[in-house]
Design a protein around this motif. Structure first.
Motif, PDB file in Angstrom:
ATOM      1  N   LEU A 241      52.445   5.553  69.619  1.00  0.00           N
ATOM      2  CA  LEU A 241      52.325   4.097  69.500  1.00  0.00           C
ATOM      3  C   LEU A 241      52.252   3.333  70.819  1.00  0.00           C
ATOM      4  O   LEU A 241      51.990   2.127  70.819  1.00  0.00           O
ATOM      5  CB  LEU A 241      53.497   3.555  68.666  1.00  0.00           C
ATOM      6  N   ALA A 242      52.476   4.013  71.942  1.00  0.00           N
ATOM      7  CA  ALA A 242      52.508   3.314  73.227  1.00  0.00           C
ATOM      8  C   ALA A 242      52.074   4.254  74.349  1.00  0.00           C
ATOM      9  O   ALA A 242      52.029   5.473  74.176  1.00  0.00           O
ATOM     10  CB  ALA A 242      53.901   2.761  73.497  1.00  0.00           C
ATOM     11  N   LEU A 243      51.787   3.652  75.503  1.00  0.00           N
ATOM     12  CA  LEU A 243      51.352   4.443  76.655  1.00  0.00           C
ATOM     13  C   LEU A 243      51.909   3.834  77.931  1.00  0.00           C
ATOM     14  O   LEU A 243      52.410   2.705  77.933  1.00  0.00           O
ATOM     15  CB  LEU A 243      49.831   4.510  76.691  1.00  0.00           C
ATOM     16  N   VAL A 244      51.803   4.604  79.017  1.00  0.00           N
ATOM     17  CA  VAL A 244      52.282   4.164  80.330  1.00  0.00           C
ATOM     18  C   VAL A 244      51.149   4.291  81.335  1.00  0.00           C
ATOM     19  O   VAL A 244      50.454   5.307  81.377  1.00  0.00           O
ATOM     20  CB  VAL A 244      53.469   5.029  80.822  1.00  0.00           C
ATOM     21  N   ILE A 245      50.978   3.242  82.143  1.00  0.00           N
ATOM     22  CA  ILE A 245      50.095   3.295  83.300  1.00  0.00           C
ATOM     23  C   ILE A 245      50.874   2.759  84.502  1.00  0.00           C
ATOM     24  O   ILE A 245      51.891   2.084  84.342  1.00  0.00           O
ATOM     25  CB  ILE A 245      48.802   2.472  83.094  1.00  0.00           C
ATOM     26  N   ARG A 246      50.397   3.065  85.704  1.00  0.00           N
ATOM     27  CA  ARG A 246      50.958   2.433  86.893  1.00  0.00           C
ATOM     28  C   ARG A 246      50.267   1.079  87.056  1.00  0.00           C
ATOM     29  O   ARG A 246      49.060   0.949  86.811  1.00  0.00           O
ATOM     30  CB  ARG A 246      50.742   3.297  88.134  1.00  0.00           C
ATOM     31  N   ASP A 247      51.022   0.079  87.451  1.00  0.00           N
ATOM     32  CA  ASP A 247      50.490  -1.269  87.621  1.00  0.00           C
ATOM     33  C   ASP A 247      49.428  -1.269  88.721  1.00  0.00           C
ATOM     34  O   ASP A 247      49.628  -0.673  89.781  1.00  0.00           O
ATOM     35  CB  ASP A 247      51.626  -2.232  87.975  1.00  0.00           C
ATOM     36  N   ALA A 248      48.305  -1.920  88.471  1.00  0.00           N
ATOM     37  CA  ALA A 248      47.215  -2.002  89.452  1.00  0.00           C
ATOM     38  C   ALA A 248      47.584  -2.897  90.641  1.00  0.00           C
ATOM     39  O   ALA A 248      46.985  -2.778  91.704  1.00  0.00           O
ATOM     40  CB  ALA A 248      45.938  -2.517  88.786  1.00  0.00           C
ATOM     41  N   PHE A 249      48.558  -3.785  90.448  1.00  0.00           N
ATOM     42  CA  PHE A 249      49.018  -4.674  91.512  1.00  0.00           C
ATOM     43  C   PHE A 249      50.545  -4.573  91.599  1.00  0.00           C
ATOM     44  O   PHE A 249      51.263  -5.521  91.273  1.00  0.00           O
ATOM     45  CB  PHE A 249      48.579  -6.116  91.237  1.00  0.00           C
ATOM     46  N   PRO A 250      51.054  -3.417  92.026  1.00  0.00           N
ATOM     47  CA  PRO A 250      52.495  -3.155  91.963  1.00  0.00           C
ATOM     48  C   PRO A 250      53.313  -4.037  92.900  1.00  0.00           C
ATOM     49  O   PRO A 250      52.877  -4.346  94.004  1.00  0.00           O
ATOM     50  CB  PRO A 250      52.600  -1.688  92.376  1.00  0.00           C
ATOM     51  N   VAL A 251      54.493  -4.433  92.427  1.00  0.00           N
ATOM     52  CA  VAL A 251      55.423  -5.154  93.299  1.00  0.00           C
ATOM     53  C   VAL A 251      56.339  -4.180  94.033  1.00  0.00           C
ATOM     54  O   VAL A 251      57.007  -4.561  94.977  1.00  0.00           O
ATOM     55  CB  VAL A 251      56.243  -6.218  92.532  1.00  0.00           C
ATOM     56  N   SER A 252      56.363  -2.923  93.573  1.00  0.00           N
ATOM     57  CA  SER A 252      57.049  -1.849  94.279  1.00  0.00           C
ATOM     58  C   SER A 252      56.331  -0.551  93.937  1.00  0.00           C
ATOM     59  O   SER A 252      55.576  -0.472  92.957  1.00  0.00           O
ATOM     60  CB  SER A 252      58.533  -1.769  93.889  1.00  0.00           C
ATOM     61  N   GLU A 253      56.556   0.471  94.754  1.00  0.00           N
ATOM     62  CA  GLU A 253      55.919   1.759  94.504  1.00  0.00           C
ATOM     63  C   GLU A 253      56.356   2.321  93.155  1.00  0.00           C
ATOM     64  O   GLU A 253      57.533   2.294  92.824  1.00  0.00           O
ATOM     65  CB  GLU A 253      56.272   2.730  95.629  1.00  0.00           C
ATOM     66  N   HIS A 254      55.410   2.799  92.380  1.00  0.00           N
ATOM     67  CA  HIS A 254      55.605   3.375  91.036  1.00  0.00           C
ATOM     68  C   HIS A 254      55.871   2.326  89.954  1.00  0.00           C
ATOM     69  O   HIS A 254      56.294   2.669  88.849  1.00  0.00           O
ATOM     70  CB  HIS A 254      56.689   4.455  91.011  1.00  0.00           C
ATOM     71  N   HIS A 255      55.629   1.059  90.243  1.00  0.00           N
ATOM     72  CA  HIS A 255      55.724  -0.018  89.246  1.00  0.00           C
ATOM     73  C   HIS A 255      54.834   0.393  88.069  1.00  0.00           C
ATOM     74  O   HIS A 255      53.653   0.678  88.228  1.00  0.00           O
ATOM     75  CB  HIS A 255      55.234  -1.311  89.893  1.00  0.00           C
ATOM     76  N   SER A 256      55.408   0.423  86.884  1.00  0.00           N
ATOM     77  CA  SER A 256      54.718   0.932  85.704  1.00  0.00           C
ATOM     78  C   SER A 256      54.672  -0.107  84.596  1.00  0.00           C
ATOM     79  O   SER A 256      55.504  -1.011  84.538  1.00  0.00           O
ATOM     80  CB  SER A 256      55.437   2.179  85.183  1.00  0.00           C
TER      81      SER A 256
END
Length: 136
Positions: free
Chosen positions: A28-43
């Protein structure tokens, strides 16, 4: 196109034409890394069904997102020993800062010294309102 996806939706497109961004998923859901992260590995944890915000999620979707939050927290904490804490947040509505009209939950790794004064965390989303210690 499935009735659960919308043309032009960034997060619906991840499921069909940009699957390489997905780092983990369940039914029902998925995880990606944020394209504009506020910190490293922001997901970002995203329901697969096109739904506006947290308040439109089914109980099953809430549980699916919950499982991915825990799984990613465990993975990232093992992968990157510099992570000391996490912020979890959602923007629900334009006034709250939502800019992508598909529900998503931010998992933001935090590290000692990444900000001068971290106390209050998400309370600082409204400038000058988060520092409750000054009100005593």
């Amino acid at each position: 196109m499935s009735e659960n996806r919308h043309d032009g939706c960034l997060f619906c497109n991840v499921q069909t034409i940009d699957r390489g961004r997905i780092v983990e998923e369940n039914d029902l859901a998925l995880v990606i890394r944020d394209a504009f992260p506020v910190s490293e590995h922001h997901s970002l944890i995203i329901p697969k069904r096109h739904v506006l915000d947290y308040f439109g999620l089914s109980q099953e979707e809430v549980i699916a997102i919950h499982h991915l939050l825990h799984s990613q927290k465990e993975y990232l904490s093992k992968f990157d020993a510099t992570i000391d804490g996490y912020n979890i947040g959602m923007n629900c509505g334009e006034t709250a800062g939502q800019s992508v009209w598909h529900c998503h939950v931010h998992l933001i790794p935090r590290r000692k010294g990444d900000t001068e004064y971290p106390k209050g965390g998400v309370r600082h989303v409204i400038p000058y309102k988060g520092n409750y210690e000054d009100l005593r």
